[in-house]
Design an enzyme around this catalytic site. Structure first.
Site, PDB file in Angstrom:
ATOM      1  N   VAL A   3      67.028  12.447  57.380  1.00 58.07           N
ATOM      2  CA  VAL A   3      66.661  11.042  57.538  1.00 58.07           C
ATOM      3  C   VAL A   3      66.655  10.699  59.022  1.00 58.07           C
ATOM      4  O   VAL A   3      67.704  10.662  59.665  1.00 58.07           O
ATOM      5  CB  VAL A   3      67.639  10.120  56.788  1.00 58.07           C
ATOM      6  CG1 VAL A   3      67.170   8.669  56.888  1.00 58.07           C
ATOM      7  CG2 VAL A   3      67.772  10.544  55.332  1.00 58.07           C
TER       8      VAL A   3
ATOM      9  N   ASP B 209      71.462  15.465  62.735  1.00 62.42           N
ATOM     10  CA  ASP B 209      70.261  16.244  63.039  1.00 62.42           C
ATOM     11  C   ASP B 209      70.514  17.235  64.166  1.00 62.42           C
ATOM     12  O   ASP B 209      70.060  18.389  64.118  1.00 62.42           O
ATOM     13  CB  ASP B 209      69.099  15.316  63.387  1.00 62.42           C
ATOM     14  CG  ASP B 209      69.416  14.337  64.518  1.00 62.42           C
ATOM     15  OD1 ASP B 209      70.600  14.133  64.833  1.00 62.42           O
ATOM     16  OD2 ASP B 209      68.467  13.763  65.084  1.00 62.42           O
TER      17      ASP B 209
ATOM     18  N   THR C 224      61.908  10.369  67.375  1.00 64.39           N
ATOM     19  CA  THR C 224      62.003   8.992  67.853  1.00 64.39           C
ATOM     20  C   THR C 224      62.734   8.959  69.188  1.00 64.39           C
ATOM     21  O   THR C 224      62.375   8.224  70.098  1.00 64.39           O
ATOM     22  CB  THR C 224      62.733   8.117  66.818  1.00 64.39           C
ATOM     23  OG1 THR C 224      62.086   8.253  65.553  1.00 64.39           O
ATOM     24  CG2 THR C 224      62.727   6.666  67.236  1.00 64.39           C
TER      25      THR C 224
END
Length: 253
Positions: free
Chosen positions: A7, A108, A131
């Protein structure tokens, strides 16, 4: 088969792995307001589209969006009847994290580092272009010793376009030359070649700080465009994070 979910702030990446092979993968747009049922419907459709739900016998989730962890865990349980492992404190990773507060390290970045440590010679520098653009460093012992975090390519471009009157939204591709002769090529040069130059500069400084040459790996959706414009020898691995989630899952089963 293992369902691995990462996510991110912009996208949710899903992969279904059998052994070390990624059988198929996809992505959803991250929507913090979506309900468990809405994510369950998307997940059900994704799995049915690519081969069925009955083959899923395990699940793991990494997330940098804490409010979605519970939502997605429940969605996975609803669709597959599997209790997903959540990457975080208490989960075995085999990674020694030597930063001021290990709990601050994003799941992550943990997954990327776990995969890189198993796959490549140490020391290792990992750049993940999402991002945010992150640069992680593993020393010669395989310890995670620190990182850099800066705005990602899309994030920077969106900010530039929304904060100026004359600069447009653009697609991301490298221009033919560094010195742009129009607004769009100038922005592309700043975004793609600028990121490549930044990565080259960080590699030099990281290696100077650790005192030796390192294996360098790039992952993330924009890696292909950026790596072409880097001057260092860099490995492109688009599936590094999913590979890391598989390794972490195996360590906890």
């Amino acid at each position: 088969m293992l369902l691995a979910i990462d996510v991110g702030n912009t996208n949710i990446v899903l992969g279904v792995l059998e052994g070390k092979e990624i059988k198929y993968k996809g992505r959803f747009h991250t929507n913090i307001k979506a309900t468990t049922d809405e994510y369950a419907i998307k997940l059900h459709s994704f799995l049915q589209l690519h081969g069925g739900i009955e083959n899923i016998d395990g699940a793991i989730i990494s997330s940098v969006v804490p409010p979605l962890i519970r939502t997605l865990r429940k969605a996975v349980k609803t669709v597959t009847d599997q209790e997903a492992i959540i990457v975080g404190p208490g989960v075995k990773t085999g990674l020694s994290i030597k930063i001021d507060d290990p709990s601050q390290l994003g799941a992550d970045m943990v997954a990327d580092a776990v995969a890189a440590k198993e796959m490549y010679p140490l020391p290792i520098i990992i750049f993940d272009l999402g991002t945010a653009t992150t640069g992680s460093v593993l020393d010669k012992n395989g310890d995670f010793i620190g990182a850099v975090i800066t705005a990602g390519v899309n994030t920077s471009l969106n900010s530039l376009a929304s904060g100026t009157a004359l600069l447009p939204q653009i697609d991301i591709s490298a221009p033919k030359k560094v010195i742009g002769t129009n607004s769009i090529d100038s922005m592309r040069s700043g975004a793609v070649i600028g990121t490549a130059a930044m990565i080259d500069g960080f590699i030099d400084r990281f290696e100077e700080e650790i005192g030796e040459k390192a294996t360098v790996v790039i992952t993330g959706g924009l890696g292909t465009q950026v790596i072409k414009n880097c001057r260092h020898n860099i490995i492109l691995n688009r599936n590094l994070l999913l590979d890391g989630l598989k390794i972490i899952y195996d360590k906890n089963n």
